[in-house]
Motif scaffolding. Structure first.
Motif, short mmCIF file in Angstrom:
data_model
loop_
_atom_site.label_atom_id
_atom_site.label_comp_id
_atom_site.label_asym_id
_atom_site.label_seq_id
_atom_site.Cartn_x
_atom_site.Cartn_y
_atom_site.Cartn_z
N ILE A 1 16.06 -2.27 -3.00
CA ILE A 1 16.95 -1.69 -2.01
C ILE A 1 16.86 -0.17 -2.02
CG2 ILE A 1 19.34 -1.53 -1.24
CD1 ILE A 1 19.70 -4.35 -2.56
N TRP A 2 16.98 0.42 -3.18
CA TRP A 2 16.82 1.87 -3.31
C TRP A 2 16.39 2.22 -4.71
CZ3 TRP A 2 22.20 1.02 -1.54
CH2 TRP A 2 23.11 0.91 -2.57
N LYS A 3 16.06 3.48 -4.90
CA LYS A 3 15.65 3.97 -6.20
C LYS A 3 16.17 5.39 -6.38
CE LYS A 3 11.19 4.62 -4.03
NZ LYS A 3 10.15 3.80 -3.53
N ASN A 4 16.09 5.86 -7.61
CA ASN A 4 16.54 7.21 -7.94
C ASN A 4 15.57 7.81 -8.94
OD1 ASN A 4 18.78 8.80 -10.03
ND2 ASN A 4 18.53 9.47 -7.94
N LEU A 5 14.95 8.92 -8.55
CA LEU A 5 14.08 9.66 -9.44
C LEU A 5 14.96 10.68 -10.16
CD1 LEU A 5 11.22 10.23 -10.48
CD2 LEU A 5 10.96 11.85 -8.59
N HIS A 6 14.99 10.60 -11.48
CA HIS A 6 15.91 11.40 -12.28
C HIS A 6 15.33 12.79 -12.54
CE1 HIS A 6 18.44 7.90 -12.80
NE2 HIS A 6 17.36 7.22 -13.06
N THR A 7 15.46 13.65 -11.52
CA THR A 7 15.10 15.06 -11.66
C THR A 7 16.29 15.88 -11.20
OG1 THR A 7 14.25 15.40 -9.41
CG2 THR A 7 12.68 14.54 -11.04
N GLU A 8 16.27 17.15 -11.48
CA GLU A 8 17.37 18.02 -11.06
C GLU A 8 17.54 18.00 -9.55
OE1 GLU A 8 18.39 22.72 -11.38
OE2 GLU A 8 17.54 21.78 -13.16
N GLU A 9 16.41 17.95 -8.81
CA GLU A 9 16.46 18.00 -7.35
C GLU A 9 16.88 16.67 -6.71
OE1 GLU A 9 13.42 18.64 -9.03
OE2 GLU A 9 13.85 20.77 -9.23
N THR A 10 16.64 15.55 -7.39
CA THR A 10 16.85 14.26 -6.76
C THR A 10 17.91 13.37 -7.41
OG1 THR A 10 15.06 13.28 -8.06
CG2 THR A 10 14.47 14.19 -5.90
N TRP B 1 19.95 8.82 -3.23
CA TRP B 1 19.37 7.48 -3.22
C TRP B 1 18.14 7.54 -2.33
CZ3 TRP B 1 20.80 5.05 -7.11
CH2 TRP B 1 22.11 4.78 -7.47
N VAL B 2 17.07 6.94 -2.79
CA VAL B 2 15.84 6.83 -2.01
C VAL B 2 15.82 5.40 -1.47
CG1 VAL B 2 13.33 7.03 -2.06
CG2 VAL B 2 14.72 8.50 -3.55
N ALA C 1 0.81 -1.22 0.00
CA ALA C 1 0.00 0.00 0.00
C ALA C 1 0.84 1.27 0.00
CB ALA C 1 -0.95 0.00 1.20
N PHE C 2 2.09 1.18 0.43
CA PHE C 2 2.98 2.35 0.47
C PHE C 2 4.42 1.87 0.67
CE2 PHE C 2 1.45 1.62 4.78
CZ PHE C 2 2.61 1.60 5.52
N THR C 3 5.36 2.78 0.51
CA THR C 3 6.75 2.51 0.88
C THR C 3 7.17 3.55 1.92
OG1 THR C 3 7.67 3.93 -0.85
CG2 THR C 3 7.36 1.59 -1.39
N VAL C 4 8.19 3.22 2.67
CA VAL C 4 8.80 4.19 3.57
C VAL C 4 10.23 4.35 3.09
CG1 VAL C 4 9.40 4.79 5.94
CG2 VAL C 4 7.29 3.52 5.47
N ASN C 5 10.60 5.60 2.79
CA ASN C 5 11.86 5.90 2.14
C ASN C 5 12.65 6.93 2.93
OD1 ASN C 5 10.86 4.57 -0.42
ND2 ASN C 5 9.44 6.26 -0.30
N VAL C 6 13.97 6.78 2.90
CA VAL C 6 14.85 7.83 3.38
C VAL C 6 15.73 8.25 2.21
CG1 VAL C 6 14.84 7.17 5.81
CG2 VAL C 6 16.56 6.20 4.31
N MET C 7 15.91 9.55 2.09
CA MET C 7 16.70 10.08 0.99
C MET C 7 18.03 10.57 1.53
SD MET C 7 13.71 12.10 -0.98
CE MET C 7 12.11 11.33 -1.13
N VAL C 8 19.10 10.00 0.99
CA VAL C 8 20.44 10.37 1.42
C VAL C 8 21.30 10.64 0.18
CG1 VAL C 8 20.32 9.07 3.58
CG2 VAL C 8 21.25 7.98 1.55
N PRO C 9 22.31 11.48 0.30
CA PRO C 9 23.19 11.73 -0.84
C PRO C 9 23.86 10.43 -1.31
CG PRO C 9 23.60 13.32 0.91
CD PRO C 9 22.69 12.27 1.48
N LYS C 10 23.93 10.27 -2.62
CA LYS C 10 24.60 9.08 -3.17
C LYS C 10 26.03 8.96 -2.64
CE LYS C 10 22.18 8.71 -7.59
NZ LYS C 10 22.35 8.79 -9.06
#
Length: 140
Positions: free
Chosen positions: A83-92, A96-97, A37-46
């Motif tokens: 394990i992780w994902k990456n949304l390819h936008t200027e901000e992200t 790594w998500v 139903a959802f994911t829980v993500n933390v965003m950290v610098p690659k």
């Protein structure tokens, strides 16, 4: 240092950074990727993430996110854990998500309890039977 791994433990990683965002995401893309139903993500610098084992076992797949931008998902080629994902936008692009379910807690702590979400993304896509988590701020 925060550590994590896939289900079969072939891919292991660590990061040494305070997450920029901690988000419970309800978007349809996250639902499809996780089968939940959802994911829980933390965003950290690659740059803060180091693969400590199994880099050759890490596979990836890219497809359009519902926002219209490419999203690459990285998963174990053996057990298929996302394990992780990456949304390819200027901000992200440089983030790594990380899926918190892959975090390895200490002393029996569940991975999802290592990094607790502070925000809720795509609340309009939240399953109708699922209440909002008290205390989370929402982002569109």
């Amino acid at each position: 240092m925060t550590r994590g791994s896939c289900w079969c433990k072939k891919v292991q990683y660590e990061y040494d950074a305070t997450p920029i965002h901690k988000v419970q995401c309800h978007c349809v893309t996250c639902q499809k990727i996780s089968g939940a139903a959802f994911t829980v993500n933390v965003m950290v610098p690659k740059s803060a993430v180091k693969i400590t084992q199994g880099e050759g076992d890490l596979k990836n797949y890219t497809q359009q996110h519902i926002l219209g931008k490419p999203l690459t998902v990285y998963f174990c080629g053996t057990c298929s854990s996302n394990i992780w994902k990456n949304l390819h936008t200027e901000e992200t692009e440089d983030l790594w998500v990380i899926q918190t379910g892959t975090l390895d807690g200490e002393n029996g702590e569940l991975g999802a309890d290592v990094e607790v979400p502070a925000r809720e993304g795509f609340p309009g896509d939240r399953a109708k039977w699922l209440p909002q988590v008290p205390g989370l701020t929402t982002i569109p």
